[in-house]
Design an enzyme around this catalytic site. Structure first.
Site, PDB file in Angstrom:
ATOM      1  N   GLU A 175       0.840  -1.191   0.000  1.00  0.00           N
ATOM      2  CA  GLU A 175       0.000   0.000   0.000  1.00  0.00           C
ATOM      3  C   GLU A 175       0.873   1.238   0.000  1.00  0.00           C
ATOM      4  O   GLU A 175       2.089   1.167   0.204  1.00  0.00           O
ATOM      5  CB  GLU A 175      -0.913   0.022   1.230  1.00  0.00           C
ATOM      6  CG  GLU A 175      -0.165   0.085   2.554  1.00  0.00           C
ATOM      7  CD  GLU A 175      -1.088   0.006   3.755  1.00  0.00           C
ATOM      8  OE1 GLU A 175      -2.279  -0.327   3.566  1.00  0.00           O
ATOM      9  OE2 GLU A 175      -0.631   0.300   4.869  1.00  0.00           O
ATOM     10  N   ARG A 209       0.821  10.268   3.689  1.00  0.00           N
ATOM     11  CA  ARG A 209       1.001  11.125   4.864  1.00  0.00           C
ATOM     12  C   ARG A 209       2.391  10.907   5.416  1.00  0.00           C
ATOM     13  O   ARG A 209       3.129  10.037   4.954  1.00  0.00           O
ATOM     14  CB  ARG A 209      -0.033  10.760   5.935  1.00  0.00           C
ATOM     15  CG  ARG A 209      -0.004   9.268   6.271  1.00  0.00           C
ATOM     16  CD  ARG A 209      -0.877   8.896   7.427  1.00  0.00           C
ATOM     17  NE  ARG A 209      -1.082   7.470   7.563  1.00  0.00           N
ATOM     18  CZ  ARG A 209      -0.215   6.609   8.088  1.00  0.00           C
ATOM     19  NH1 ARG A 209       0.964   7.047   8.521  1.00  0.00           N
ATOM     20  NH2 ARG A 209      -0.495   5.325   8.188  1.00  0.00           N
ATOM     21  N   VAL A 214       4.648   7.481  11.324  1.00  0.00           N
ATOM     22  CA  VAL A 214       5.127   7.494  12.705  1.00  0.00           C
ATOM     23  C   VAL A 214       6.645   7.301  12.726  1.00  0.00           C
ATOM     24  O   VAL A 214       7.367   7.954  13.488  1.00  0.00           O
ATOM     25  CB  VAL A 214       4.449   6.383  13.529  1.00  0.00           C
ATOM     26  CG1 VAL A 214       4.998   6.359  14.956  1.00  0.00           C
ATOM     27  CG2 VAL A 214       2.943   6.556  13.542  1.00  0.00           C
TER      28      VAL A 214
END
Length: 452
Positions: A289, A293, A296
């Site tokens: 995928e 964004r 983390v």
């Protein structure tokens, strides 16, 4: 960016991280927060703050109307979504831009295209990125799943077409499992993402999780090499490293090359990540995928490349082109990050919100955290409270620094996952880099973690 105002539509350690990057660019920072987060560190650091709703995230951080109105009323030029919450919501990106502000991230079209995992797979295949055998598009019914599964073969993974973070995933060993698990996965995906669509993918049983960091300005893209995130519990990452030492240089080059190709194919803008499963025995990798964004685990990439990813994505959002070509980007040494959660690993990782009565961070290490002494963690959100990051000239040196840092890091008043990381940092298999995505679950079955 001097003179510009950035609204942070997130909380916790990532809000702190964005705040610091924005101020390094000379920006004014406005922190959005729920009623429960009025005293969080990011609010204390910001130039101004705006309450956006009650404690429950659906009425604050996940409410597009409330967030956009808060940012607009604060006079923000741009909105940074961080990770989680609305960060991969195309409707939010559209609403921010419709209100006359800049969304710090890719276009709504790119988010929608790559956020649907089935569409992302099709896009990756069209760009020549290797994918594992799987269903041809979305699966909406158990009957369609059965037809596709017979063509793919078992075992296979049932995945939510929308969203991420390990939600909506089930593993089917046979047709009976498939019939039983498809409704469960569909219901979970519907509840988590408002979209019950699924897709199927062949299960790679001995895999390592490797991901490539990219930056794009909407026209061209570059990669910042890769990270490994194989140490996972319930498909949630707990430990990350960069670079991925399991890769040969030739495989690293191929993986990074196709990542840039895909990023440019979707005219990617900002920081993003392509995730792959890597089969060491076959020296083969498969696209999983794309996360549209900041991740983390971005600090380990920053540590080996020297690039401030959050600052770069802000610059790009304001229309600046990429500041470097691929040849300008190199990496040195090895970095390790461990996620510190307010959970009790001795009690099946039960969440442990409480008050951080004492916080001692060793000198010379990076600890991206939301904590300060006296801070009461609200019980409404994710349990991540910080990330401990170290860098060394080699992986062995980085692991030694990690062990020293874990020994010196003190968080009193809370139960945290620090005992887990101390045990893992000294484990022979971890030190030998002999792990897969299944390693930690099996390890936990045979190792008792003592409370801190």
């Amino acid at each position: 960016m001097s003179g510009r105002t950035l609204f942070i539509a997130n909380r916790g350690e990532i809000a702190v991280r964005i705040n610091r990057a924005a101020k390094s660019l000379g920006m004014t920072v406005v922190q959005g927060h729920s009623e429960a987060d009025a005293d969080m560190l990011a609010v204390r650091m910001a130039d101004r703050s705006v309450e956006i709703g009650p404690p429950h995230a659906t009425k604050s951080y996940l409410d597009i109307g409330r967030v956009v109105e808060a940012a607009k009323s604060a006079g923000a030029d741009a909105v940074h979504p961080g990770y989680g919450f609305l960060s991969e919501n195309a409707g939010f990106a559209e609403a921010v831009e419709a209100a006359g502000m800049i969304f710090v991230g890719p276009s709504a079209e790119t988010i929608a295209r790559m956020g649907d995992k089935a569409k992302a797979r099709e896009t990756a295949e069209a760009a020549g990125v290797p994918t594992a055998p799987g269903s041809d598009g979305r699966i909406e019914t158990a009957e369609a799943a059965l037809v596709a599964a017979r063509a793919i073969g078992f075992p296979l993974m049932i995945k939510a077409a929308a969203g991420g973070g390990g939600r909506g995933i089930r593993v089917a060993e046979n047709e009976d499992d498939l019939k039983r698990l498809v409704p469960q996965a569909k219901a979970e995906a519907e509840a988590a993402f408002g979209d019950g669509g699924l897709y199927l993918e062949r299960m790679i049983t001995q895999a390592r999780h490797v991901e490539v960091q990219i930056l794009g300005d909407g026209k061209s893209a570059v990669h910042l090499f890769e990270r490994e995130c194989s140490l996972q519990r319930r498909r949630q990452k707990v430990w990350e490293e960069a670079p991925a030492r399991c890769l040969t240089q030739a495989t690293r080059d191929r993986m990074c090359e196709v990542s840039v190709r895909l990023a440019e194919a979707v005219e990617y803008r900002g920081a993003g990540t392509l995730e792959f499963l890597y089969e060491p025995d076959r020296d083969a990798f498969y696209f999983m995928e794309m996360n549209t964004r900041i991740q983390v685990e971005h600090p380990v990439t920053e540590m080996i490349t020297g690039v401030d990813l959050v600052a770069e994505m802000i610059r790009i959002a304001f229309g600046q082109p990429l500041r470097f070509a691929q040849a300008d980007i190199g990496f040195s040494g090895h970095a390790v990050e461990v996620r510190v959660n307010a959970e009790d690993p001795a009690s099946n990782f039960m969440p442990f919100p409480g008050v951080a009565q004492k916080l001692v961070v060793p000198d010379g290490v990076r600890f991206d955290t939301m904590l300060y002494e006296g801070y009461a963690i609200p019980p409404f959100y994710d349990s991540l409270v910080g990330k401990l990051i170290v860098h060394g000239a080699s992986r062995e040196e980085a692991l030694q620094k990690l062990r020293e840092a874990l020994s010196g890091l003190e968080i009193e008043g809370l139960k945290t996952t620090l005992p887990l990381h101390r045990a893992l940092a000294g484990d022979p298999d971890v030190k030998a880099d002999n792990t897969t995505t299944k390693f930690l679950e099996a390890w936990l079955e045979t190792h008792a973690i003592k409370a801190a």
